[in-house]
Write a protein that holds these residues in place. Structure first.
Motif, PDB file in Angstrom:
ATOM      1  N   ALA A 100     -45.041 -60.371 -38.883  1.00 39.48           N
ATOM      2  CA  ALA A 100     -46.146 -61.674 -38.339  1.00 39.48           C
ATOM      3  C   ALA A 100     -47.197 -61.894 -39.554  1.00 39.48           C
ATOM      4  CB  ALA A 100     -46.914 -61.190 -36.952  1.00 39.48           C
ATOM      5  N   LEU A 154     -35.183 -64.244 -29.907  1.00 42.10           N
ATOM      6  CA  LEU A 154     -36.340 -63.802 -31.147  1.00 42.10           C
ATOM      7  C   LEU A 154     -35.696 -63.250 -32.282  1.00 42.10           C
ATOM      8  CD1 LEU A 154     -39.366 -62.688 -28.804  1.00 42.10           C
ATOM      9  CD2 LEU A 154     -38.845 -65.160 -29.925  1.00 42.10           C
ATOM     10  N   TYR A 176     -42.622 -58.876 -29.712  1.00 42.36           N
ATOM     11  CA  TYR A 176     -41.477 -58.585 -30.641  1.00 42.36           C
ATOM     12  C   TYR A 176     -41.908 -58.470 -32.022  1.00 42.36           C
ATOM     13  CZ  TYR A 176     -37.397 -59.642 -33.702  1.00 42.36           C
ATOM     14  OH  TYR A 176     -36.582 -59.646 -34.600  1.00 42.36           O
ATOM     15  N   SER A 177     -42.921 -59.077 -32.305  1.00 40.13           N
ATOM     16  CA  SER A 177     -43.443 -59.037 -33.867  1.00 40.13           C
ATOM     17  C   SER A 177     -44.795 -58.300 -34.159  1.00 40.13           C
ATOM     18  CB  SER A 177     -43.877 -60.662 -33.950  1.00 40.13           C
ATOM     19  OG  SER A 177     -44.878 -61.178 -33.412  1.00 40.13           O
ATOM     20  N   SER A 186     -44.507 -66.055 -22.420  1.00 44.18           N
ATOM     21  CA  SER A 186     -43.438 -66.201 -23.641  1.00 44.18           C
ATOM     22  C   SER A 186     -44.414 -65.798 -24.861  1.00 44.18           C
ATOM     23  CB  SER A 186     -43.230 -67.843 -23.698  1.00 44.18           C
ATOM     24  OG  SER A 186     -42.421 -68.049 -22.614  1.00 44.18           O
ATOM     25  N   GLU A 187     -45.481 -66.256 -25.066  1.00 51.81           N
ATOM     26  CA  GLU A 187     -46.568 -65.954 -26.123  1.00 51.81           C
ATOM     27  C   GLU A 187     -46.492 -64.300 -26.231  1.00 51.81           C
ATOM     28  OE1 GLU A 187     -49.681 -68.406 -25.741  1.00 51.81           O
ATOM     29  OE2 GLU A 187     -49.017 -69.712 -27.130  1.00 51.81           O
ATOM     30  N   ARG A 208     -47.751 -70.733 -32.804  1.00 48.67           N
ATOM     31  CA  ARG A 208     -48.628 -69.476 -32.775  1.00 48.67           C
ATOM     32  C   ARG A 208     -49.030 -68.994 -34.365  1.00 48.67           C
ATOM     33  NH1 ARG A 208     -49.857 -65.834 -29.167  1.00 48.67           N
ATOM     34  NH2 ARG A 208     -49.557 -64.171 -30.688  1.00 48.67           N
ATOM     35  N   ILE A 245     -43.511 -62.929 -27.865  1.00 47.27           N
ATOM     36  CA  ILE A 245     -43.168 -63.159 -29.032  1.00 47.27           C
ATOM     37  C   ILE A 245     -44.256 -62.090 -29.915  1.00 47.27           C
ATOM     38  CG2 ILE A 245     -43.997 -64.497 -31.106  1.00 47.27           C
ATOM     39  CD1 ILE A 245     -43.232 -66.873 -29.149  1.00 47.27           C
ATOM     40  N   GLU A 246     -45.460 -61.707 -29.358  1.00 47.24           N
ATOM     41  CA  GLU A 246     -46.323 -60.967 -29.907  1.00 47.24           C
ATOM     42  C   GLU A 246     -45.859 -59.356 -29.659  1.00 47.24           C
ATOM     43  OE1 GLU A 246     -49.032 -58.864 -31.788  1.00 47.24           O
ATOM     44  OE2 GLU A 246     -48.785 -61.245 -31.707  1.00 47.24           O
ATOM     45  N   TRP A 255     -38.413 -72.124 -28.283  1.00 51.72           N
ATOM     46  CA  TRP A 255     -38.830 -70.561 -28.598  1.00 51.72           C
ATOM     47  C   TRP A 255     -39.400 -70.884 -30.154  1.00 51.72           C
ATOM     48  CZ3 TRP A 255     -40.395 -66.348 -26.207  1.00 51.72           C
ATOM     49  CH2 TRP A 255     -39.887 -66.139 -25.040  1.00 51.72           C
ATOM     50  N   TRP A 288     -43.350 -70.640 -31.310  1.00 52.72           N
ATOM     51  CA  TRP A 288     -43.688 -69.462 -32.299  1.00 52.72           C
ATOM     52  C   TRP A 288     -44.614 -70.004 -33.728  1.00 52.72           C
ATOM     53  CZ3 TRP A 288     -39.613 -64.906 -33.543  1.00 52.72           C
ATOM     54  CH2 TRP A 288     -40.477 -63.795 -34.388  1.00 52.72           C
ATOM     55  N   SER A 340     -36.500 -64.981 -35.938  1.00 59.59           N
ATOM     56  CA  SER A 340     -37.538 -64.199 -37.070  1.00 59.59           C
ATOM     57  C   SER A 340     -36.678 -64.356 -38.135  1.00 59.59           C
ATOM     58  CB  SER A 340     -37.609 -62.616 -36.591  1.00 59.59           C
ATOM     59  OG  SER A 340     -36.090 -62.089 -36.812  1.00 59.59           O
TER      60      SER A 340
END
Length: 382
Positions: free
Chosen positions: A8, A241, A362-363, A355-356, A39, A359-360, A32, A36, A245
């Motif tokens: 990230a 994701l 995951y990353s 959803s955010e 963000r 993402i957080e 998605w 991302w 990525s």
């Protein structure tokens, strides 16, 4: 499962303040990706053919229209697309707009080739006229390869092909992009052009017709049974994701000082444990959903148009040169997907924030391994 990531911060440094054009942002993967990028601090402009009809599709559920610069245009219409993008001078373009399904390509082969091949040419020709543009990532598909259904995963230098119109159109898009790269994007200090190929993606917000997990969700919410085709077909399944990525990392490298070293084709597929058959994935999703999941039968006498039985990807190049690798086990990918759909169906949660958070998760966070052995049993169709 995945360890804490340094992904990230480096992506934030690469995309903060950048002008990013995403085609196909109203779709599943494009939505998605746009969220991302938002963000990460990018100014995101999305151009798509139309908004999805399903009100619980990712675009609507996350209110993405309100988060980015949202525009509509048909990439098959060069004049309309040029008009919609006339004031855009992006730093990078992610091209995801496409006819993205095999079965509809049999019904409308001309439309499929027009969108996936001619439409890609329109996007690339338009990109040439952006003075500040530094990178373009064209997203195609694992189905771009001439699939002989062998057990060895396909590598980036394997032959393009495709038996069905969709797969052939993606092979053509790869050849077209190579032509544009050699003809118009070959300057080592100019704009860099790459392609990206992923496996079969799953995740929250996919509402396309004739898709495995969306069909199970639809049946579950309708308290119905669902019939699944091709239960023995093996696909490279991965959470949405994962390839995103890879696209973001590839884009960051293209934007860098040595971007020309990465202007080529890339696979972003799952690890070997993600190469599983349709029935195994469907049963896994049932267990992740819980006792109210739709019962499933499998149609083993399918007479539909041909779809490949075996297809896997080799992503060793991305691992070695981009330092990218899959981070989610199949169990985690399925669990995150079921959680998104279940939460959305309950209607009590801000799905953009949810959803955010995924993402957080995951990353940026460390994970624990899911124990698939404790999954709940679900009934079989009568």
């Amino acid at each position: 499962m995945p360890e804490a990531s340094h992904l990230a911060p480096s992506l934030t440094d690469s995309y903060r303040g950048k002008r990013v054009l995403v085609t196909g942002h109203t779709g599943f993967k494009g939505g998605w990706l746009a969220l991302w990028l938002k963000r990460l601090g990018a100014h995101v402009i999305g151009v798509s053919l139309e908004e999805p009809a399903a009100k619980d599709a990712f675009f609507h559920a996350t209110r993405l229209r309100d988060a980015i610069d949202h525009r509509l245009a048909d990439i098959r219409d060069a004049e309309a697309y040029a008009a919609a993008t006339s004031d855009i001078d992006a730093d990078i373009v992610f091209h995801l707009a496409a006819q993205a399904l095999v079965r509809p390509s049999y019904t409308d082969p001309v439309g499929t080739f027009a969108t996936n091949v001619a439409g890609t040419a329109v996007v690339l020709e338009n990109a040439r006229r952006m003075p500040s543009l530094r990178a373009v990532v064209v997203v195609t598909s694992d189905k771009c390869y001439e699939n002989l259904e062998w057990h060895s995963p396909y590598r980036e230098n394997d032959a393009m092909g495709g038996s069905d119109p969709y797969s052939a159109s993606k092979g053509c898009a790869e050849l077209l992009t190579t032509s544009f790269r050699r003809s118009f994007f070959s300057d080592p200090v100019g704009c860099q052009l790459a392609t990206a190929r992923a496996g079969n993606v799953i995740g929250g917000g996919d509402r396309a017709l004739d898709r495995l997990l969306p069909d199970i969700v639809k049946a579950t919410l309708a308290d119905a049974c669902v019939k699944i085709r091709y239960p023995a077909s093996v696909r490279p399944w991965q959470h949405v994701l994962e390839p995103l990525s890879g696209y973001l990392l590839l884009g960051a490298r293209l934007l860098g000082e040595q971007g020309h070293r990465f202007a080529e084709a890339w696979n972003f597929g799952p690890s070997a444990e993600g190469f599983i058959d349709v029935e195994t994935l469907a049963r896994s999703f049932q267990r992740a959903w819980g006792q109210n999941a739709a019962p499933i039968t499998f149609d083993k006498q399918v007479t539909d148009p041909h779809e490949a039985v075996l297809l896997t990807l080799d992503s060793s190049k991305a691992r070695a040169r981009l330092h990218w690798k899959p981070r989610l086990s199949t169990a985690w990918a399925v669990a995150m997907t079921a959680d998104w759909y279940r939460t959305c169906a309950q209607g009590r949660t801000d799905m953009r924030a949810f959803s955010e958070e995924q993402i957080e998760f995951y990353s940026g966070e460390s994970h624990v391994e899911l124990d698939d052995s404790v999954a709940r049993k679900v009934p079989a169709c009568a």
